[in-house]
Design a protein around this motif. Structure first.
Motif, PDB file in Angstrom:
ATOM      1  N   HIS A 163       0.825  -1.309  -0.008  1.00 39.55           N
ATOM      2  CA  HIS A 163      -0.157  -0.081  -0.144  1.00 39.55           C
ATOM      3  C   HIS A 163       0.967   1.217  -0.017  1.00 39.55           C
ATOM      4  CE1 HIS A 163      -1.859   3.220   2.735  1.00 39.55           C
ATOM      5  NE2 HIS A 163      -2.528   3.394   1.763  1.00 39.55           N
ATOM      6  N   ILE A 164       0.657   2.310  -0.916  1.00 38.62           N
ATOM      7  CA  ILE A 164       1.382   3.522  -0.814  1.00 38.62           C
ATOM      8  C   ILE A 164       0.451   4.712  -0.334  1.00 38.62           C
ATOM      9  CG2 ILE A 164       2.180   5.085  -2.511  1.00 38.62           C
ATOM     10  CD1 ILE A 164       3.446   2.650  -3.904  1.00 38.62           C
ATOM     11  N   ASP A 165       0.563   5.454   0.507  1.00 47.73           N
ATOM     12  CA  ASP A 165      -0.057   6.878   0.742  1.00 47.73           C
ATOM     13  C   ASP A 165       0.749   7.918   0.368  1.00 47.73           C
ATOM     14  OD1 ASP A 165      -2.175   8.034   2.066  1.00 47.73           O
ATOM     15  OD2 ASP A 165      -0.904   8.661   3.489  1.00 47.73           O
ATOM     16  N   LEU A 166       0.066   8.833  -0.231  1.00 51.73           N
ATOM     17  CA  LEU A 166       0.667   9.992  -0.990  1.00 51.73           C
ATOM     18  C   LEU A 166       0.465  11.163   0.108  1.00 51.73           C
ATOM     19  CD1 LEU A 166      -0.189  10.130  -4.757  1.00 51.73           C
ATOM     20  CD2 LEU A 166       1.830   9.107  -3.423  1.00 51.73           C
ATOM     21  N   ASN A 167       1.663  11.842   0.537  1.00 49.03           N
ATOM     22  CA  ASN A 167       1.396  12.823   1.472  1.00 49.03           C
ATOM     23  C   ASN A 167       1.086  14.336   0.930  1.00 49.03           C
ATOM     24  OD1 ASN A 167       2.486  15.274   2.994  1.00 49.03           O
ATOM     25  ND2 ASN A 167       3.298  13.883   4.489  1.00 49.03           N
ATOM     26  N   PHE A 168       0.071  14.962   1.198  1.00 49.23           N
ATOM     27  CA  PHE A 168      -0.259  16.399   0.831  1.00 49.23           C
ATOM     28  C   PHE A 168      -0.612  17.078   1.980  1.00 49.23           C
ATOM     29  CE2 PHE A 168      -0.755  13.732  -3.342  1.00 49.23           C
ATOM     30  CZ  PHE A 168      -0.046  14.422  -4.168  1.00 49.23           C
ATOM     31  N   GLY A 169      -0.138  16.681   2.909  1.00 46.60           N
ATOM     32  CA  GLY A 169      -0.598  17.460   4.451  1.00 46.60           C
ATOM     33  C   GLY A 169       0.393  18.176   5.097  1.00 46.60           C
ATOM     34  N   CYS A 170       1.818  17.996   4.707  1.00 46.85           N
ATOM     35  CA  CYS A 170       2.692  18.508   5.646  1.00 46.85           C
ATOM     36  C   CYS A 170       2.760  19.918   5.544  1.00 46.85           C
ATOM     37  CB  CYS A 170       4.245  18.042   5.087  1.00 46.85           C
ATOM     38  SG  CYS A 170       5.379  18.620   6.029  1.00 46.85           S
ATOM     39  N   PRO A 171       2.679  20.641   6.966  1.00 39.25           N
ATOM     40  CA  PRO A 171       2.462  22.141   6.777  1.00 39.25           C
ATOM     41  C   PRO A 171       3.872  23.045   7.252  1.00 39.25           C
ATOM     42  CG  PRO A 171       1.952  21.115   9.108  1.00 39.25           C
ATOM     43  CD  PRO A 171       2.323  20.128   8.235  1.00 39.25           C
ATOM     44  N   VAL A 172       5.011  21.998   7.103  1.00 40.36           N
ATOM     45  CA  VAL A 172       6.198  22.628   7.713  1.00 40.36           C
ATOM     46  C   VAL A 172       6.689  23.623   6.738  1.00 40.36           C
ATOM     47  CG1 VAL A 172       8.501  21.950   8.115  1.00 40.36           C
ATOM     48  CG2 VAL A 172       6.607  20.365   8.959  1.00 40.36           C
ATOM     49  N   PRO A 173       7.197  24.692   7.361  1.00 43.24           N
ATOM     50  CA  PRO A 173       7.485  26.007   6.313  1.00 43.24           C
ATOM     51  C   PRO A 173       8.399  25.646   5.356  1.00 43.24           C
ATOM     52  CG  PRO A 173       7.231  26.738   8.734  1.00 43.24           C
ATOM     53  CD  PRO A 173       7.177  25.266   8.729  1.00 43.24           C
ATOM     54  N   VAL A 201       8.986  23.111   3.670  1.00 44.42           N
ATOM     55  CA  VAL A 201       8.206  22.241   2.619  1.00 44.42           C
ATOM     56  C   VAL A 201       7.329  23.367   1.864  1.00 44.42           C
ATOM     57  CG1 VAL A 201       6.655  20.502   2.128  1.00 44.42           C
ATOM     58  CG2 VAL A 201       8.366  20.248   3.938  1.00 44.42           C
ATOM     59  N   THR A 202       6.531  23.890   2.502  1.00 42.06           N
ATOM     60  CA  THR A 202       5.573  24.877   1.815  1.00 42.06           C
ATOM     61  C   THR A 202       6.305  26.073   1.049  1.00 42.06           C
ATOM     62  OG1 THR A 202       5.054  26.112   3.899  1.00 42.06           O
ATOM     63  CG2 THR A 202       3.618  24.445   3.586  1.00 42.06           C
ATOM     64  N   ARG A 203       7.419  26.488   1.533  1.00 40.89           N
ATOM     65  CA  ARG A 203       7.989  27.643   0.951  1.00 40.89           C
ATOM     66  C   ARG A 203       8.344  27.325  -0.372  1.00 40.89           C
ATOM     67  NH1 ARG A 203      11.023  30.522   3.500  1.00 40.89           N
ATOM     68  NH2 ARG A 203      11.115  29.534   5.643  1.00 40.89           N
ATOM     69  N   ARG A 204       8.401  25.995  -0.781  1.00 44.54           N
ATOM     70  CA  ARG A 204       8.660  25.396  -2.155  1.00 44.54           C
ATOM     71  C   ARG A 204       7.665  24.988  -2.758  1.00 44.54           C
ATOM     72  NH1 ARG A 204      14.059  27.071  -3.831  1.00 44.54           N
ATOM     73  NH2 ARG A 204      15.565  26.528  -2.077  1.00 44.54           N
ATOM     74  N   GLY A 205       6.514  25.011  -2.174  1.00 44.46           N
ATOM     75  CA  GLY A 205       5.164  24.710  -2.749  1.00 44.46           C
ATOM     76  C   GLY A 205       4.721  23.268  -2.627  1.00 44.46           C
ATOM     77  N   GLY A 206       5.578  22.478  -1.524  1.00 41.76           N
ATOM     78  CA  GLY A 206       5.397  20.983  -1.322  1.00 41.76           C
ATOM     79  C   GLY A 206       4.053  20.692  -0.271  1.00 41.76           C
ATOM     80  N   GLY A 207       3.985  19.739   0.104  1.00 38.51           N
ATOM     81  CA  GLY A 207       3.039  19.260   1.059  1.00 38.51           C
ATOM     82  C   GLY A 207       1.681  19.807   1.056  1.00 38.51           C
ATOM     83  N   ALA A 227      11.680  21.233  -4.196  1.00 35.97           N
ATOM     84  CA  ALA A 227      10.859  21.238  -2.736  1.00 35.97           C
ATOM     85  C   ALA A 227      11.527  19.774  -1.911  1.00 35.97           C
ATOM     86  CB  ALA A 227       9.516  20.784  -2.922  1.00 35.97           C
ATOM     87  N   GLU A 228      11.835  18.819  -2.629  1.00 38.08           N
ATOM     88  CA  GLU A 228      12.201  17.631  -1.993  1.00 38.08           C
ATOM     89  C   GLU A 228      13.659  17.730  -1.538  1.00 38.08           C
ATOM     90  OE1 GLU A 228      11.452  13.651  -3.421  1.00 38.08           O
ATOM     91  OE2 GLU A 228      10.072  14.335  -4.636  1.00 38.08           O
ATOM     92  N   LEU A 229      14.443  18.529  -1.947  1.00 39.26           N
ATOM     93  CA  LEU A 229      15.579  18.940  -1.220  1.00 39.26           C
ATOM     94  C   LEU A 229      15.643  19.453   0.221  1.00 39.26           C
ATOM     95  CD1 LEU A 229      17.775  20.196  -4.419  1.00 39.26           C
ATOM     96  CD2 LEU A 229      17.516  17.810  -3.775  1.00 39.26           C
ATOM     97  N   SER A 230      14.470  20.018   0.389  1.00 43.53           N
ATOM     98  CA  SER A 230      14.106  20.605   1.619  1.00 43.53           C
ATOM     99  C   SER A 230      14.051  19.687   2.579  1.00 43.53           C
ATOM    100  CB  SER A 230      13.320  21.849   1.668  1.00 43.53           C
ATOM    101  OG  SER A 230      13.464  22.562   0.578  1.00 43.53           O
ATOM    102  N   VAL A 231      13.494  18.687   2.394  1.00 48.72           N
ATOM    103  CA  VAL A 231      12.967  17.388   3.237  1.00 48.72           C
ATOM    104  C   VAL A 231      14.123  16.629   3.577  1.00 48.72           C
ATOM    105  CG1 VAL A 231      11.326  15.661   3.603  1.00 48.72           C
ATOM    106  CG2 VAL A 231      10.682  17.660   2.176  1.00 48.72           C
ATOM    107  N   SER A 232      14.260  16.628   4.919  1.00 53.34           N
ATOM    108  CA  SER A 232      15.476  15.621   5.686  1.00 53.34           C
ATOM    109  C   SER A 232      14.894  14.183   5.843  1.00 53.34           C
ATOM    110  CB  SER A 232      15.940  16.330   6.899  1.00 53.34           C
ATOM    111  OG  SER A 232      14.729  16.252   7.928  1.00 53.34           O
ATOM    112  N   GLY A 233      15.931  13.547   6.425  1.00 51.88           N
ATOM    113  CA  GLY A 233      15.614  12.141   6.396  1.00 51.88           C
ATOM    114  C   GLY A 233      15.216  11.222   5.079  1.00 51.88           C
ATOM    115  N   GLY A 234      14.067  10.612   5.196  1.00 55.54           N
ATOM    116  CA  GLY A 234      13.663   9.882   4.057  1.00 55.54           C
ATOM    117  C   GLY A 234      13.354  10.316   2.894  1.00 55.54           C
TER     118      GLY A 234
END
Length: 401
Positions: A119-129, A131-137, A394-401
């Motif tokens: 199962h794959i869930d797509l994340n469109f809920g992240c509110p972290v600045p 992430v959103t400053r690049r138009g993600g989440g 935008a993905e470059l701003s997300v740490s970890g996985g």
């Protein structure tokens, strides 16, 4: 002889594509929390509350912490660790964050063709600045065609392997820029197997109150696939109330289970129509805390790293119990299982469950804020070339996985 009537379930099993989830409960992906160790703990408790029981814990859906599609395509070591599952973990569920349809397609193809998930869930809920400053989440669904492209790419690549794709989102950017109804229609139209709504805007982050009426609106709009509700579920009673007030098909539980994996026992029992509720003594709580640490040591293959990681959970586990501030501080510095055992041994372990003092909100809350977005993001729901280039970062701003 009096006949004992079987309890009446609150909801039927949840159908996510080909998967029948006995208890309509989903563990929300939480960064740094829902790794394999924590999921194992939650699955144990979920199985204990299930009418069917069973050791696998496949009674609810337990989603991994978020990984980025780009990191998966690049096969970074951390990401490859985060997508690991226990041998008995079914369905194997992974949450994917992406901002680009082509990268989404490549990432989903890896997961599907290499048999790494069910199962794959797509994340469109992240509110972290960051992430959103690049138009993600949570900012991304405002650009409707980009959103459509990502969902469509994921579904297309997953479909040949019978892997359902679901979408998790927020109400929108703020109250003046709501996206959830249109995003729900698009996801349904592109073949998503379910949609989940955290009934807050990105501007709310985790503050204030979740507006459950939005979940009811989404349920009335999206009619051919399950609609799941998320936000302010602190107890099994909250979950049942959400279902009754909104008509949703299941619930997604995040912060409510922090330091309380036994909430999944309560939830499974409540949805099965049974009154079972776990009210552990401090001894039972610290036994769970220690088991969590052991699971983390196995996950990290490093006891010291496991002890550093468990520190953030300790205050959640001990909420409401009589534990002095000095001892809490010492527990927050543990660096070995032996040190943890020694400190636990100094507690008054026969304390009963403290009731209301241990209930209610836990985890981060904060306050409402202005959502940081790319310049000109709200001018149009279309994506021009300048913004397309910015989103690509935008993905470059997300740490970890």
């Amino acid at each position: 002889m009096t006949e004992t009537l079987a309890p009446t379930p609150v909801l039927p099993p949840l159908q996510i594509g080909c998967h029948t989830i006995e208890s309509p409960v989903v563990l929300a992906p939480m960064a740094g929390i829902t790794n394999r160790a924590f999921r194992r703990l939650c699955r144990r408790y979920g199985a204990a509350g299930s009418a069917a029981g069973g050791a696998s814990g496949a009674t609810s859906l337990y989603v991994s912490e978020m990984i980025t599609s780009r990191a998966l395509v690049e096969r970074t070591p951390l990401t490859m660790r985060l997508i690991e599952h226990d041998a008995d973990e079914q369905p194997r569920s992974i949450q994917l964050y992406s901002v680009d349809p082509a990268t989404t397609a490549r990432a989903v193809h890896i997961l599907a063709s290499e048999n790494r998930c069910d199962h794959i869930d797509l994340n469109f809920g992240c509110p972290v600045p960051k992430v959103t400053r690049r138009g993600g989440g949570a900012a991304l669904p405002w650009k409707t065609e980009l959103f459509r492209g990502i969902v469509s790419a994921a579904v297309r690549e997953a479909a040949p392997y019978d892997i359902p794709v679901t979408v998790k989102m927020r109400k929108g950017i703020d109250d003046d820029h709501l996206t959830f109804l249109e995003a729900g229609r698009i996801a349904e139209g592109e073949g998503a197997a379910a949609v989940a709504l955290h009934a807050r805007t990105a501007a709310q982050a985790y503050s204030g109150t979740a507006k459950w009426e939005a979940i009811a609106q989404l349920k009335q709009t999206v009619t051919s696939i399950p609609v799941l509700g998320n936000g302010d579920i602190w107890s099994a009673e909250d979950a049942v109330r959400m279902v009754r007030e909104t008509g949703c098909d299941g619930v997604v539980v995040g912060r409510g289970c922090l330091g309380r994996p036994w909430l999944f026992t309560d939830l499974a029992a409540a949805f099965a129509g049974r009154p079972t509720r776990v009210q552990p003594t401090l001894r039972e709580v610290t036994d769970t805390l220690r088991l969590h640490t052991v699971y983390l040591a196995e996950f990290f293959e490093d006891e010291r790293k496991a002890c550093r990681d468990i520190r953030k959970h300790i205050a959640w586990y001990l909420k409401g119990f009589r534990v002095g501030s000095h001892l809490r501080a010492s527990l927050g510095l543990v660096d070995s299982l032996t040190a943890l055992d020694d400190l636990i041994g100094t507690l008054e372990l026969d304390q009963p469950w403290p009731g209301d003092a241990a209930e209610g909100q836990r985890g981060r809350a904060g306050s409402e804020r202005h959502v940081v977005l790319p310049e000109g993001w709200l001018d149009s729901q279309a994506l021009d070339d300048r913004l397309r280039a910015e989103v690509a970062q935008a993905e470059l701003s997300v740490s970890g996985g």
